[in-house]
Design a protein around this motif. Sequence first.
Motif: not given
Length: 248
Positions: A185-213
């Motif tokens: 997840l850290r690697a992918v977020a960094d790839l997004v921010l490195d290669h999408r200069p217009s993007c200021t935020r990386v978003i996720a919406e995991p299920d609340l029941r999925n505590t490991p996630s």
Amino acid sequence: MPPTDATTGTGISPRPPSDPVGTGTEDTLDMRLPDELIALLTADEPIPAVQPRNTLADGDLLDAVAGWGAALTPAGVFRLVPVRLQRDLPLITRWMNDPAVAAFWDLAGPEAVTAAHLRAQLDGDGRSVPCLGVLDDAPISYFEIYRADLDPLARHYPARPHDTGVHLLIGGVADRGRGLGTTLLRAVADLVLDHRPSCTRVIAEPDLRNTPSLSAFMTAGFRFCAELDLPDKRAALMIRDRALRHLL
């Protein structure tokens, strides 16, 4: 809007005006073509035409995920490889039929079920790109990189232009529960921010029941922002901000 699961969706800027040039007859008569241009005009091959950029071409809405390159992580060299249906369908179908994955993705069943899910993205306008997460040349995870601001998710939170979302599953049972989700997840977020200069935020919406996630996202630098009532689940809105990247 498939759930994110760490255990297991422009116009062309106008050219600036040219520098002013003299309009007097003397300047025009004295003007000499550069040698490079003369060579092009007298060459046998025609000058190639400039191709217009198709802003809805596959991947353009996400700044060409296929060209993002590799990220060096503590677990190895990681790459996002856009899915090819004929090559990757059996593997992704097998992952989707793992009970731990199916509990949150709800895509268990024959290959046709997974194929329909993938094809909806592959045949779309590029706002969601399904990818294999490849670590040291071995596919170990499945990602969806998507434009959260163009997704139905945007109806449920205060979206900003170019918000980029992430869905994740880790395929192999042996790869779960040892911190690999956080690393990827850290690697992918960094790839997004490195290669999408217009993007200021990386978003996720995991299920609340999925505590490991949830734990994996927070350890990877995402912050919990709100609970969301989505059509298919109650989710945690997780955000990783570009502005806070240097603090993580």
